[in-house]
Design a protein around this motif. Sequence first.
Motif, short mmCIF file in Angstrom:
data_model
loop_
_atom_site.label_atom_id
_atom_site.label_comp_id
_atom_site.label_asym_id
_atom_site.label_seq_id
_atom_site.Cartn_x
_atom_site.Cartn_y
_atom_site.Cartn_z
N ARG A 55 0.83 -1.21 0.00
CA ARG A 55 0.00 0.00 0.00
C ARG A 55 0.86 1.26 0.00
NH1 ARG A 55 -3.77 -2.75 3.70
NH2 ARG A 55 -2.43 -2.05 5.37
N ALA A 56 1.99 1.22 0.70
CA ALA A 56 2.78 2.43 0.92
C ALA A 56 3.89 2.67 -0.10
CB ALA A 56 3.39 2.40 2.32
N ALA A 57 4.42 1.63 -0.68
CA ALA A 57 5.60 1.78 -1.55
C ALA A 57 5.24 2.43 -2.88
CB ALA A 57 6.24 0.42 -1.80
N SER A 58 6.24 3.07 -3.47
CA SER A 58 6.07 3.75 -4.76
C SER A 58 6.32 2.82 -5.94
CB SER A 58 7.02 4.94 -4.82
OG SER A 58 8.37 4.49 -4.70
N TYR A 59 6.49 1.55 -5.68
CA TYR A 59 6.76 0.54 -6.71
C TYR A 59 6.03 -0.74 -6.34
CZ TYR A 59 9.99 -0.95 -3.09
OH TYR A 59 10.52 -1.35 -1.89
N PRO A 60 5.88 -1.67 -7.28
CA PRO A 60 5.24 -2.95 -6.95
C PRO A 60 6.15 -3.82 -6.08
CG PRO A 60 5.56 -2.73 -9.34
CD PRO A 60 6.16 -1.53 -8.70
N VAL A 61 5.75 -4.07 -4.85
CA VAL A 61 6.55 -4.84 -3.90
C VAL A 61 6.42 -6.34 -4.22
CG1 VAL A 61 6.82 -5.46 -1.46
CG2 VAL A 61 6.36 -3.09 -2.12
N ALA A 62 7.57 -7.01 -4.24
CA ALA A 62 7.62 -8.43 -4.59
C ALA A 62 7.79 -9.31 -3.36
CB ALA A 62 8.77 -8.69 -5.55
N ALA A 63 7.13 -10.45 -3.40
CA ALA A 63 7.27 -11.47 -2.37
C ALA A 63 7.12 -12.83 -3.05
CB ALA A 63 6.23 -11.31 -1.28
N PRO A 64 7.78 -13.85 -2.52
CA PRO A 64 7.71 -15.17 -3.17
C PRO A 64 6.38 -15.87 -2.95
CG PRO A 64 9.02 -15.28 -1.18
CD PRO A 64 8.66 -13.85 -1.36
N GLU A 65 6.00 -16.63 -3.97
CA GLU A 65 4.81 -17.49 -3.89
C GLU A 65 5.20 -18.85 -4.44
OE1 GLU A 65 1.47 -15.84 -5.93
OE2 GLU A 65 1.43 -14.03 -4.69
N GLY A 66 4.71 -19.89 -3.80
CA GLY A 66 4.91 -21.24 -4.31
C GLY A 66 6.23 -21.89 -3.95
N LEU A 67 6.98 -21.33 -3.01
CA LEU A 67 8.21 -21.99 -2.57
C LEU A 67 7.86 -23.22 -1.73
CD1 LEU A 67 10.43 -19.00 -1.39
CD2 LEU A 67 10.79 -20.41 -3.40
N ALA A 68 8.76 -24.17 -1.71
CA ALA A 68 8.57 -25.36 -0.87
C ALA A 68 8.50 -24.95 0.60
CB ALA A 68 9.72 -26.34 -1.09
N LYS A 69 7.83 -25.76 1.42
CA LYS A 69 7.67 -25.46 2.85
C LYS A 69 9.00 -25.38 3.58
CE LYS A 69 4.93 -28.19 4.97
NZ LYS A 69 3.99 -29.15 5.52
N GLU A 70 10.04 -26.00 3.02
CA GLU A 70 11.35 -25.99 3.68
C GLU A 70 11.99 -24.60 3.68
OE1 GLU A 70 10.08 -29.86 2.67
OE2 GLU A 70 10.60 -28.29 1.24
N TRP A 71 11.55 -23.72 2.78
CA TRP A 71 12.02 -22.33 2.80
C TRP A 71 11.33 -21.64 3.98
CZ3 TRP A 71 15.42 -19.75 -0.50
CH2 TRP A 71 15.85 -20.47 -1.61
N LYS A 72 12.11 -21.05 4.88
CA LYS A 72 11.54 -20.47 6.09
C LYS A 72 11.83 -18.97 6.14
CE LYS A 72 12.12 -22.84 9.88
NZ LYS A 72 12.71 -23.40 11.10
N ALA A 73 10.76 -18.16 6.12
CA ALA A 73 10.92 -16.71 6.28
C ALA A 73 11.38 -16.44 7.71
CB ALA A 73 9.62 -15.98 6.00
N THR A 74 12.48 -15.68 7.86
CA THR A 74 13.05 -15.44 9.18
C THR A 74 13.11 -13.96 9.56
OG1 THR A 74 15.28 -15.44 8.25
CG2 THR A 74 14.44 -17.54 9.13
N SER A 75 13.00 -13.05 8.59
CA SER A 75 13.05 -11.63 8.92
C SER A 75 12.28 -10.83 7.89
CB SER A 75 14.50 -11.14 9.01
OG SER A 75 15.16 -11.31 7.77
N VAL A 76 11.69 -9.73 8.34
CA VAL A 76 10.91 -8.87 7.45
C VAL A 76 10.94 -7.44 7.99
CG1 VAL A 76 8.72 -9.35 8.63
CG2 VAL A 76 8.70 -8.55 6.26
N ARG A 77 10.99 -6.47 7.07
CA ARG A 77 10.84 -5.07 7.47
C ARG A 77 10.54 -4.21 6.24
NH1 ARG A 77 16.08 -6.03 8.24
NH2 ARG A 77 17.51 -5.09 6.75
N PHE A 78 9.80 -3.16 6.48
CA PHE A 78 9.54 -2.16 5.46
C PHE A 78 9.87 -0.81 6.07
CE2 PHE A 78 6.72 1.00 3.48
CZ PHE A 78 7.23 0.94 2.19
#
Length: 173
Positions: A55-78
């Motif tokens: 909603r806030a960014a001036s560009y289309p923000v990307a995030a992964p979709e369809g990765l295997a469950k073994e991929w673990k998101a560990t950190s996030v910030r905007f």
Amino acid sequence: MAGTNAKQKSVRNMVLSLGVTILAAGVVYLFIPHEESAPDLKRVDYRVELLTARRAASYPVAAPEGLAKEWKATSVRFQGDQGDAWHLGYHAPDGEYVQIEQSAQKPKVFIDEATQGAHETKATQEIDGKTWTRYTGGRYDALVLKADGSTTIVAGTGSFEQLAEMAGALKTK
């Protein structure tokens, strides 16, 4: 002769004290846990931050979709006050680290910071119809894409195959 006997007792006492100290250190060492495996990293849920960033960014923000469950998101910030900087860090299935970095900052400065000083190579890689430039460095390797008013970087300690897998999974909505 009394002096010689006192010296012998003194040396004997020092040797006994040293032996007791070494024995005590050995016992302490045995009872302290020694885990050689990496600590279990907590998976983070980044859905709220992603919606906020989109909603806030001036560009289309990307995030992964369809990765295997073994991929673990560990950190996030905007960070909207720092060039709309988006960060999403992942622990790959083999234990390597892969991150997505996006920003509307000046590309040269942003790329240097996000890749931790990696250098541009002449090699490019076609992923989902987009041409990514390879960067190599001492700590991180990276794939860099400049488009849509932002710079997108997939970087980390993982192989270029892992970086390309992550880049291929990136979607903007």
